[in-house]
Design a protein around this motif. Structure first.
Motif, PDB file in Angstrom:
ATOM      1  N   ARG A   1       0.852  -1.195   0.000  1.00  0.00           N
ATOM      2  CA  ARG A   1       0.000   0.000   0.000  1.00  0.00           C
ATOM      3  C   ARG A   1       0.882   1.237   0.000  1.00  0.00           C
ATOM      4  NH1 ARG A   1      -5.610   0.180  -0.768  1.00  0.00           N
ATOM      5  NH2 ARG A   1      -6.100   1.442   1.058  1.00  0.00           N
ATOM      6  N   ILE A   2       0.372   2.337  -0.555  1.00  0.00           N
ATOM      7  CA  ILE A   2       1.087   3.596  -0.572  1.00  0.00           C
ATOM      8  C   ILE A   2       0.245   4.675   0.093  1.00  0.00           C
ATOM      9  CG2 ILE A   2       2.594   3.171  -2.557  1.00  0.00           C
ATOM     10  CD1 ILE A   2       0.516   4.372  -4.371  1.00  0.00           C
ATOM     11  N   PHE A   3       0.919   5.622   0.750  1.00  0.00           N
ATOM     12  CA  PHE A   3       0.221   6.742   1.355  1.00  0.00           C
ATOM     13  C   PHE A   3      -0.388   7.606   0.249  1.00  0.00           C
ATOM     14  CE2 PHE A   3      -0.056  11.019   3.092  1.00  0.00           C
ATOM     15  CZ  PHE A   3      -0.696  10.777   4.285  1.00  0.00           C
ATOM     16  N   PRO A   4      -1.618   8.105   0.410  1.00  0.00           N
ATOM     17  CA  PRO A   4      -2.367   8.242   1.668  1.00  0.00           C
ATOM     18  C   PRO A   4      -3.300   7.087   1.999  1.00  0.00           C
ATOM     19  CG  PRO A   4      -3.439   9.516  -0.041  1.00  0.00           C
ATOM     20  CD  PRO A   4      -2.233   8.907  -0.683  1.00  0.00           C
ATOM     21  N   SER A   5      -3.076   5.920   1.427  1.00  0.00           N
ATOM     22  CA  SER A   5      -3.974   4.786   1.666  1.00  0.00           C
ATOM     23  C   SER A   5      -3.396   3.755   2.623  1.00  0.00           C
ATOM     24  CB  SER A   5      -4.337   4.131   0.326  1.00  0.00           C
ATOM     25  OG  SER A   5      -5.125   5.015  -0.453  1.00  0.00           O
ATOM     26  N   ILE A   6      -2.355   4.121   3.368  1.00  0.00           N
ATOM     27  CA  ILE A   6      -1.847   3.257   4.442  1.00  0.00           C
ATOM     28  C   ILE A   6      -2.576   3.629   5.725  1.00  0.00           C
ATOM     29  CG2 ILE A   6       0.162   2.606   5.809  1.00  0.00           C
ATOM     30  CD1 ILE A   6       1.906   3.267   3.385  1.00  0.00           C
ATOM     31  N   ASP A   7      -3.139   2.657   6.396  1.00  0.00           N
ATOM     32  CA  ASP A   7      -3.886   2.924   7.627  1.00  0.00           C
ATOM     33  C   ASP A   7      -2.965   3.431   8.735  1.00  0.00           C
ATOM     34  OD1 ASP A   7      -6.290   2.223   6.508  1.00  0.00           O
ATOM     35  OD2 ASP A   7      -6.288   0.171   7.279  1.00  0.00           O
ATOM     36  N   PRO A   8      -3.503   4.222   9.671  1.00  0.00           N
ATOM     37  CA  PRO A   8      -2.692   4.709  10.789  1.00  0.00           C
ATOM     38  C   PRO A   8      -2.463   3.618  11.825  1.00  0.00           C
ATOM     39  CG  PRO A   8      -4.944   5.453  11.050  1.00  0.00           C
ATOM     40  CD  PRO A   8      -4.876   4.764   9.704  1.00  0.00           C
ATOM     41  N   LEU A   9      -1.462   3.840  12.667  1.00  0.00           N
ATOM     42  CA  LEU A   9      -1.198   2.980  13.814  1.00  0.00           C
ATOM     43  C   LEU A   9      -1.897   3.631  15.006  1.00  0.00           C
ATOM     44  CD1 LEU A   9       1.325   2.797  11.761  1.00  0.00           C
ATOM     45  CD2 LEU A   9       2.505   1.706  13.674  1.00  0.00           C
ATOM     46  N   VAL A  10      -3.019   3.075  15.429  1.00  0.00           N
ATOM     47  CA  VAL A  10      -3.859   3.672  16.470  1.00  0.00           C
ATOM     48  C   VAL A  10      -3.544   3.019  17.808  1.00  0.00           C
ATOM     49  CG1 VAL A  10      -6.217   4.084  17.234  1.00  0.00           C
ATOM     50  CG2 VAL A  10      -5.659   4.180  14.784  1.00  0.00           C
ATOM     51  N   VAL A  11      -3.194   3.854  18.809  1.00  0.00           N
ATOM     52  CA  VAL A  11      -2.866   3.317  20.131  1.00  0.00           C
ATOM     53  C   VAL A  11      -3.500   4.188  21.200  1.00  0.00           C
ATOM     54  CG1 VAL A  11      -0.690   2.371  19.282  1.00  0.00           C
ATOM     55  CG2 VAL A  11      -0.701   4.599  20.363  1.00  0.00           C
ATOM     56  N   SER A  12      -3.647   3.619  22.372  1.00  0.00           N
ATOM     57  CA  SER A  12      -4.171   4.353  23.517  1.00  0.00           C
ATOM     58  C   SER A  12      -3.004   4.850  24.366  1.00  0.00           C
ATOM     59  CB  SER A  12      -5.074   3.446  24.360  1.00  0.00           C
ATOM     60  OG  SER A  12      -5.686   4.173  25.399  1.00  0.00           O
ATOM     61  N   LYS A  13      -3.187   6.015  24.968  1.00  0.00           N
ATOM     62  CA  LYS A  13      -2.125   6.565  25.806  1.00  0.00           C
ATOM     63  C   LYS A  13      -1.712   5.543  26.866  1.00  0.00           C
ATOM     64  CE  LYS A  13      -0.720  10.482  28.619  1.00  0.00           C
ATOM     65  NZ  LYS A  13      -1.118  11.728  29.323  1.00  0.00           N
ATOM     66  N   ASN A  14      -0.399   5.436  27.057  1.00  0.00           N
ATOM     67  CA  ASN A  14       0.253   4.551  28.023  1.00  0.00           C
ATOM     68  C   ASN A  14       0.319   3.095  27.563  1.00  0.00           C
ATOM     69  OD1 ASN A  14       0.778   6.659  29.869  1.00  0.00           O
ATOM     70  ND2 ASN A  14      -1.303   6.488  30.680  1.00  0.00           N
ATOM     71  N   ASP A  15      -0.168   2.784  26.373  1.00  0.00           N
ATOM     72  CA  ASP A  15       0.044   1.446  25.826  1.00  0.00           C
ATOM     73  C   ASP A  15       1.530   1.187  25.637  1.00  0.00           C
ATOM     74  OD1 ASP A  15      -2.582   0.648  25.650  1.00  0.00           O
ATOM     75  OD2 ASP A  15      -2.772   0.945  23.487  1.00  0.00           O
ATOM     76  N   ARG A  16       1.921  -0.061  25.833  1.00  0.00           N
ATOM     77  CA  ARG A  16       3.247  -0.513  25.397  1.00  0.00           C
ATOM     78  C   ARG A  16       3.076  -0.990  23.961  1.00  0.00           C
ATOM     79  NH1 ARG A  16       8.661   0.194  26.452  1.00  0.00           N
ATOM     80  NH2 ARG A  16       9.865  -1.656  25.855  1.00  0.00           N
ATOM     81  N   VAL A  17       3.845  -0.426  23.045  1.00  0.00           N
ATOM     82  CA  VAL A  17       3.645  -0.649  21.614  1.00  0.00           C
ATOM     83  C   VAL A  17       4.900  -1.260  21.000  1.00  0.00           C
ATOM     84  CG1 VAL A  17       3.055   0.416  19.404  1.00  0.00           C
ATOM     85  CG2 VAL A  17       2.079   1.322  21.531  1.00  0.00           C
ATOM     86  N   ARG A  18       4.676  -2.272  20.168  1.00  0.00           N
ATOM     87  CA  ARG A  18       5.770  -2.854  19.373  1.00  0.00           C
ATOM     88  C   ARG A  18       5.466  -2.640  17.892  1.00  0.00           C
ATOM     89  NH1 ARG A  18       5.711  -8.252  20.836  1.00  0.00           N
ATOM     90  NH2 ARG A  18       7.184  -7.812  22.523  1.00  0.00           N
ATOM     91  N   VAL A  19       6.484  -2.241  17.140  1.00  0.00           N
ATOM     92  CA  VAL A  19       6.381  -2.121  15.691  1.00  0.00           C
ATOM     93  C   VAL A  19       7.442  -3.032  15.080  1.00  0.00           C
ATOM     94  CG1 VAL A  19       6.460  -0.589  13.693  1.00  0.00           C
ATOM     95  CG2 VAL A  19       5.584   0.266  15.885  1.00  0.00           C
ATOM     96  N   ARG A  20       6.985  -4.017  14.304  1.00  0.00           N
ATOM     97  CA  ARG A  20       7.900  -4.964  13.647  1.00  0.00           C
ATOM     98  C   ARG A  20       7.960  -4.599  12.160  1.00  0.00           C
ATOM     99  NH1 ARG A  20       7.004 -10.661  16.709  1.00  0.00           N
ATOM    100  NH2 ARG A  20       5.306 -10.116  18.133  1.00  0.00           N
ATOM    101  N   VAL A  21       9.176  -4.397  11.640  1.00  0.00           N
ATOM    102  CA  VAL A  21       9.354  -3.959  10.259  1.00  0.00           C
ATOM    103  C   VAL A  21      10.274  -4.947   9.544  1.00  0.00           C
ATOM    104  CG1 VAL A  21       9.984  -2.049   8.746  1.00  0.00           C
ATOM    105  CG2 VAL A  21       9.172  -1.571  11.068  1.00  0.00           C
ATOM    106  N   GLY A  22       9.763  -5.546   8.458  1.00  0.00           N
ATOM    107  CA  GLY A  22      10.571  -6.438   7.623  1.00  0.00           C
ATOM    108  C   GLY A  22      10.855  -5.786   6.287  1.00  0.00           C
ATOM    109  N   ASN A  23      11.998  -6.092   5.695  1.00  0.00           N
ATOM    110  CA  ASN A  23      12.410  -5.451   4.448  1.00  0.00           C
ATOM    111  C   ASN A  23      12.714  -6.491   3.379  1.00  0.00           C
ATOM    112  OD1 ASN A  23      13.468  -3.900   2.390  1.00  0.00           O
ATOM    113  ND2 ASN A  23      15.288  -3.246   3.520  1.00  0.00           N
ATOM    114  N   LEU A  24      11.827  -6.582   2.374  1.00  0.00           N
ATOM    115  CA  LEU A  24      12.077  -7.452   1.230  1.00  0.00           C
ATOM    116  C   LEU A  24      12.137  -6.634  -0.064  1.00  0.00           C
ATOM    117  CD1 LEU A  24      10.015 -10.658   2.111  1.00  0.00           C
ATOM    118  CD2 LEU A  24      12.490 -10.295   2.248  1.00  0.00           C
ATOM    119  N   THR A  25      12.675  -5.401   0.052  1.00  0.00           N
ATOM    120  CA  THR A  25      12.985  -4.611  -1.134  1.00  0.00           C
ATOM    121  C   THR A  25      14.447  -4.841  -1.515  1.00  0.00           C
ATOM    122  OG1 THR A  25      13.800  -2.597  -0.042  1.00  0.00           O
ATOM    123  CG2 THR A  25      11.407  -2.856  -0.227  1.00  0.00           C
ATOM    124  N   MET A  26      14.958  -4.015  -2.424  1.00  0.00           N
ATOM    125  CA  MET A  26      16.343  -4.159  -2.873  1.00  0.00           C
ATOM    126  C   MET A  26      17.230  -3.024  -2.384  1.00  0.00           C
ATOM    127  SD  MET A  26      15.610  -5.711  -6.679  1.00  0.00           S
ATOM    128  CE  MET A  26      17.305  -6.136  -7.046  1.00  0.00           C
TER     129      MET A  26
END
Length: 464
Positions: free
Chosen positions: A237-262
């Motif tokens: 997906r490309i912006f502006p059609s990528i959904d936001p990352l919605v979190v509640s204040k004080n949440d512990r948040v993990r973001v996992r990012v994988g890269n299969l580009t060149m």
């Protein structure tokens, strides 16, 4: 029994429905049902109905593949097939993927599980699936010609192995890999820790970095492209059609990012610093973690970071390579900054009255003008926020931190309203006098102001 389209037509909960109803009815009836997703919206996480509890992951603009239990084994069914993926509103790509989408559905299981994955090939050529980063028997590694023969079109192969470690892994073909990955074949494989108290988080997001080269007006990627991609995507997906990352204040948040580009991608998140807690190799020990605001994701690798969501607001998250936050980039566009195009514009408008000169003062005006575009493409710079055009595309989204977001709620809360006194404002008073150094003769001594010869040896030719 309902087919997979009927089941998923029920809406966001359709994928989860398969694992608890229809799949239970077919648990001993041969090949598992192949779940399908044909919409691009982020699907709510599917909590485990039995077994070891875990907090399910959220794949931006994606979904999690249901499974069935069969005599203690978790069974999944992947279908490699041509798919149509909406990269953004107004642009669809003809890709190859899994179960109706690119990227393919996320596979979730628990450390210690035994999994059995049926892979059906509906492509026009053979394929395999490599389980990137997982520790498993050689014959299950999915390298065509080395660890197994290719899966012929119309055939189904079975992969079966034990999950001996937790972490973030990926899957993709290892057969005609250049073509099949360039066409969009990839997905995540998440293995949760068997101890629910190990590395717990409240929200767990997945982002796969991938890229395509698709000419405006066309639908099929150029599979021979090496570096000059024009669409840099998250989960296809490309912006502006990528959904936001919605979190509640004080949440512990993990973001996992994988890269299969060149190429590598420095992923930068505004408003926070964070700790890198996981790589492809496993979890990072607490004493070895390091703080960042930007984490570079190498090719073929994964990084996960965590933060406590204590700062309310809308915070940008994006690749810091500036061309990677643009859509449909043309690489042969001349630079017109500073050029006076008024006379040229008058002449062009004699034959093309709607001609719009652009680029003399920069490219920001492209985000504000509505220009005719070829079919099946998107503007290079797009997206509107509460204060005007965002002038972004490609690998960009927003982390939205709000008070009181309910657990399991990932719906977009809208734009953040900055409290009074916390937003940059226009100064309308007198500008302060600039501090300037006193004018000095060229070559003057910077301390005394006395003129000095430009060459200390001037007039002394022949001396060394």
């Amino acid at each position: 029994m309902m087919n997979r389209r009927q089941l998923l037509g029920a809406g966001a909960g359709g994928a989860a429905l398969l694992s608890t109803t229809a799949w239970a009815q077919t648990s001993n009836m041969g090949l598992p049902e192949a779940a399908l997703m044909d919409g691009p919206a982020t699907q709510p996480p599917a909590a485990p109905a039995s077994g070891v509890p875990y907090n399910p992951v959220v794949t931006l603009n994606g979904w999690t593949l249901p499974f069935r239990m069969n005599n203690g084994v978790k069974e999944f069914h992947l279908v490699a097939e041509p798919v149509e993926r909406e990269l953004a509103e107004g642009m669809t790509a003809y890709l190859w993927g899994y179960n109706g989408q690119s990227i393919g559905p996320t596979i979730e299981a628990v450390e210690g599980d035994r999994v059995r994955i049926f892979v059906t090939n509906r492509l026009p050529e053979h394929t395999t699936v490599h389980w990137h980063g997982l520790i498993l028997p050689s014959g299950m590694d999915g390298v065509g010609g080395l660890s197994q023969p290719g899966i012929p079109p119309g055939k189904t192969f079975v992969y079966e192995f034990d999950l001996v470690k937790s972490g973030t892994f990926m899957y993709h073909p290892h057969a005609d890999e250049m073509v099949q990955m360039a066409m969009g074949m990839m997905g995540f494989f998440i293995v949760h820790p068997k101890d629910p108290a190990f590395m717990p988080v409240d929200r767990d997001f997945l982002i796969m970095l991938n890229a395509f080269d698709i000419d405006p007006g066309s639908y099929v990627p150029k599979v021979m492209t090496m570096t000059d991609f024009n669409l840099w995507t998250w989960n296809s997906r490309i912006f502006p059609s990528i959904d936001p990352l919605v979190v509640s204040k004080n949440d512990r948040v993990r973001v996992r990012v994988g890269n299969l580009t060149m190429t590598n991608h420095p992923i930068h998140m505004h408003g926070y610093d964070f700790e890198v807690t996981c790589t492809d190799g496993g979890w990072v020990r607490p004493e070895a973690r390091w703080p960042e605001v930007t984490i570079d994701i190498p090719v073929g690798a994964m990084r996960a970071y965590e933060f406590d969501a204590v700062h309310l607001g809308d915070w940008a998250i994006h690749c810091h390579k500036s061309h990677h936050t643009m859509n449909a980039m043309g690489h042969d566009v001349p630079t017109f900054i500073g050029a006076d195009k008024r006379a040229l514009t008058r002449k062009i408008r004699l034959v093309q009255p709607e001609y719009m000169p652009m680029g003399s003062t920069g490219m920001a005006e492209m985000a504000e003008m509505s220009m005719p575009l070829p079919d099946n493409t998107v503007p290079m710079m797009a997206g509107w926020g509460p204060h005007g055009p965002l002038e972004m595309g490609g690998m960009f989204s927003v982390v939205k931190v709000r008070e009181g977001i309910s657990a399991g709620d990932y719906s977009d809360p809208g734009w953040y309203e900055n409290p009074p006194g916390t937003q940059a404002w226009e100064w309308t008073g007198d500008l302060p006098e600039a501090s300037r150094a006193a004018a000095s003769p060229v070559g003057a001594d910077p301390v005394s102001g006395t003129a000095q010869p430009e060459n200390p040896h001037a007039g002394h030719a022949g001396h060394n």
